[in-house]
Scaffold this active site. Structure first.
Site, PDB file in Angstrom:
ATOM      1  CE1 TYR A 142     -34.277  19.871  -9.796  1.00  0.00           C
ATOM      2  CE2 TYR A 142     -32.373  19.556  -8.381  1.00  0.00           C
ATOM      3  CZ  TYR A 142     -33.740  19.502  -8.575  1.00  0.00           C
ATOM      4  OH  TYR A 142     -34.557  19.067  -7.571  1.00  0.00           O
ATOM      5  CG  ASP A 170     -40.806  17.912 -10.097  1.00  0.00           C
ATOM      6  OD1 ASP A 170     -39.679  18.431  -9.980  1.00  0.00           O
ATOM      7  OD2 ASP A 170     -41.099  16.810  -9.593  1.00  0.00           O
ATOM      8  CG  HIS A 258     -39.240  17.235  -6.338  1.00  0.00           C
ATOM      9  ND1 HIS A 258     -38.687  17.672  -7.515  1.00  0.00           N
ATOM     10  CD2 HIS A 258     -38.231  17.276  -5.441  1.00  0.00           C
ATOM     11  CE1 HIS A 258     -37.421  17.982  -7.331  1.00  0.00           C
ATOM     12  NE2 HIS A 258     -37.110  17.739  -6.063  1.00  0.00           N
TER      13      HIS A 258
HETATM   14  C1  LIG Z   1     -33.745  15.060   0.502  1.00  0.00           C
HETATM   15  C2  LIG Z   1     -34.261  14.997  -0.886  1.00  0.00           C
HETATM   16  C3  LIG Z   1     -33.539  15.561  -1.914  1.00  0.00           C
HETATM   17  C4  LIG Z   1     -34.011  15.472  -3.224  1.00  0.00           C
HETATM   18  N1  LIG Z   1     -33.248  15.989  -4.234  1.00  0.00           N
HETATM   19  C5  LIG Z   1     -33.679  15.895  -5.506  1.00  0.00           C
HETATM   20  C6  LIG Z   1     -32.889  16.395  -6.563  1.00  0.00           C
HETATM   21  O1  LIG Z   1     -31.811  16.944  -6.344  1.00  0.00           O
HETATM   22  N2  LIG Z   1     -33.374  16.275  -7.827  1.00  0.00           N
HETATM   23  C7  LIG Z   1     -34.590  15.684  -8.092  1.00  0.00           C
HETATM   24  O2  LIG Z   1     -34.978  15.580  -9.256  1.00  0.00           O
HETATM   25  N3  LIG Z   1     -35.340  15.179  -7.108  1.00  0.00           N
HETATM   26  C8  LIG Z   1     -34.908  15.276  -5.821  1.00  0.00           C
HETATM   27  N4  LIG Z   1     -35.687  14.762  -4.823  1.00  0.00           N
HETATM   28  C9  LIG Z   1     -36.954  14.061  -5.158  1.00  0.00           C
HETATM   29  C10 LIG Z   1     -36.682  12.575  -5.337  1.00  0.00           C
HETATM   30  O3  LIG Z   1     -35.950  12.310  -6.488  1.00  0.00           O
HETATM   31  C11 LIG Z   1     -37.992  11.770  -5.415  1.00  0.00           C
HETATM   32  O4  LIG Z   1     -38.834  12.336  -6.382  1.00  0.00           O
HETATM   33  C12 LIG Z   1     -38.716  11.689  -4.065  1.00  0.00           C
HETATM   34  O5  LIG Z   1     -37.803  11.678  -3.003  1.00  0.00           O
HETATM   35  C13 LIG Z   1     -39.564  10.430  -4.011  1.00  0.00           C
HETATM   36  O6  LIG Z   1     -40.277  10.372  -2.830  1.00  0.00           O
HETATM   37  P1  LIG Z   1     -39.851   9.501  -1.543  1.00  0.00           P
HETATM   38  O7  LIG Z   1     -38.746  10.288  -0.866  1.00  0.00           O
HETATM   39  O8  LIG Z   1     -41.104   9.474  -0.753  1.00  0.00           O
HETATM   40  O9  LIG Z   1     -39.391   8.147  -2.018  1.00  0.00           O
HETATM   41  C14 LIG Z   1     -35.237  14.836  -3.504  1.00  0.00           C
HETATM   42  C15 LIG Z   1     -35.964  14.279  -2.454  1.00  0.00           C
HETATM   43  C16 LIG Z   1     -35.487  14.351  -1.163  1.00  0.00           C
HETATM   44  C17 LIG Z   1     -36.290  13.713  -0.058  1.00  0.00           C
END
Ligand SMILES: Cc1cc2nc3c(=O)[nH]c(=O)nc-3n(C[C@H](O)[C@H](O)[C@H](O)COP(=O)(O)O)c2cc1C
Length: 403
Positions: A142, A170, A258
């Site tokens: 980030y 995003d 995301h």
């Molecule tokens: C609890 C949680 C925290 C997340 N934290 C980040 C993050 O810190 N940075 C980021 O780029 N994406 C983050 N994401 C998005 C994930 O990298 C990813 O795009 C997403 O979880 C994929 O979908 P799925 O949970 O259905 O597999 C997060 C997702 C979740 C569920």
């Protein structure tokens, strides 16, 4: 912290990733469940991410001697035993006392890549120290408006041996994850990016205030000047931006919304993949930039569909968090083993012995972009909406004129 005291079913009785979710819902504290499971606004994109797979159907081929099926491939120059990676999800210690290190170890024993989040509960050094020799890890970034701090973080990741920089693009604003916003953020924040400004509106708002909304295509050149790691953009959602990424010399893109946590009613990741692959094909640049996809993958068949459509690999987030929350490292390993078994079974029945033999002609996607007539349940409004109250009336009490 999760209440690990609650009895969980034996790990051997868990047969698919949905089972892990059911267990996690019971063992996680309400705040942790809200943070992990929430999506933006009405959570339509969150649900569409998975339900979109139900609109893709297979065209299996037969008589192809499928005794041996191989799932190995290469991600950004690193070999991986499976075509999937553990994507970046913040605050691992909400789910398990070991936090992201449990994910690192599971990725290590199963020979796959872990993408480490900027906002991990564990430090980058802890995650890298937990890796086995030869294990590949990527760093999700980030971007902080303090570019000097950003430079230090990126160069530290590179010096520690990270194999890729994944810049999240995003999140110029944070989605309204209302389930999470109703909770208070009560634990220590990750230390790397400064202090928590707001604790009353959930975990995501507490830890993400620093993200720079001015980030622009022009910044890519600066990132190139500070690191030799391959650079990937995480959160591309259109063919136009995929082509721009290629023009800016980006090594890989992650097609992602995301996990439905940002712009609600943005399209499913798998639908974006079809659009992007056809644009890359049209420009004759398939293979010049790696294309990853994440969001809603829960079955081996979901993963195989993405690979047949041309994805280099698939990222998985929540399902591994849920597996970790119930069972720690062992849970994540079982989740990976279950996915591997499912993928092998699907590939056998499709007639593909390796990822190269998975082809576009094995899937039918004509219904994927059809949103009319596809109903994604609008859970929130369905629960809140109250139809016109109807009270039955005793006919004996009605005036004679109404009878
Ligand atoms: C609890 C949680 C925290 C997340 N934290 C980040 C993050 O810190 N940075 C980021 O780029 N994406 C983050 N994401 C998005 C994930 O990298 C990813 O795009 C997403 O979880 C994929 O979908 P799925 O949970 O259905 O597999 C997060 C997702 C979740 C569920």
């Amino acid at each position: 912290m999760a209440t690990q005291k609650l009895a969980v079913p034996p790990l051997s009785s868990v047969l698919n990733l949905f089972d892990f979710e059911a267990v996690a819902r019971r063992v996680l504290t309400p705040n942790a469940w809200a943070y992990y499971s929430s999506g933006a606004d009405d959570e339509l994109t969150l649900r569409e991410n998975h339900s979109a797979f139900h609109r893709i159907w297979f065209r299996p081929r037969v008589l192809r001697n499928v005794r041996d099926v191989r799932l190995e491939t290469v991600f950004l120059g690193s070999p991986t035993k499976l075509p999937i990676y553990i994507t970046a999800t913040a605050l691992g210690k909400l789910g398990h006392p070991q936090g992201e290190v449990a994910l690192t170890r599971a990725a290590g024993t199963r020979g796959i890549v872990q993408m480490m989040p900027t906002l991990a509960s564990c430090s980058l050094d802890e995650m890298m120290d937990a890796a086995v020799p030869g294990q590949s890890q990527w760093f999700q970034l980030y971007v902080n408006p303090n570019r000097e701090l950003t430079r230090k973080i990126v160069q530290h990741a590179e010096a520690r041996g990270c194999k890729g920089l994944f810049i999240t693009v995003d999140a110029p604003a944070l989605g309204h994850r209302e389930k999470d916003m109703r909770t208070k953020f009560e634990i220590d924040a990750p230390k790397v990016q400064g202090s928590v400004s707001e604790r009353t509106q959930g975990a995501a708002r507490a830890i993400s205030g620093f993200i720079d909304p001015t980030l622009d295509w022009d910044d890519i050149r600066w990132f190139r000047s500070i690191t030799k790691m391959p650079i990937a953009l995480k959160g591309i959602q259109t063919a136009e931006d995929a082509l721009l990424a290629h023009q800016h010399g980006i090594d890989a893109i992650v097609l992602s919304n995301h996990g439905g946590r940002q712009l609600d009613t943005s399209r499913s990741a798998i639908e974006i993949l079809v659009e992007v692959m056809s644009a890359l094909e049209h420009e004759g640049i398939v293979g010049k930039m790696e294309v990853y996809v994440d969001g809603g993958f829960k079955r081996g068949s979901d993963i195989v569909k993405a690979l047949a459509l041309g994805a280099t690999g698939v990222g998985i987030g929540r399902p591994f968090l849920y597996a970790m929350s119930g069972y720690g490292q062992e849970g994540v390993e079982r989740a990976l083993d279950l996915l591997k078994d499912e993928m092998e079974m699907v590939m056998r029945m499709l007639g593909a012995r390796s990822l190269k033999e998975l082809t576009r002609s094995m899937v039918i996607t004509k219904d994927l972009t059809t949103h009319a007539g596809v109903s994604i349940r609008d859970n929130l409004s369905e629960q809140i909406y109250e139809p016109l109250a109807y009270t039955s009336v005793d006919p004996a009490k009605l005036p004679a004129s109404k009878l």
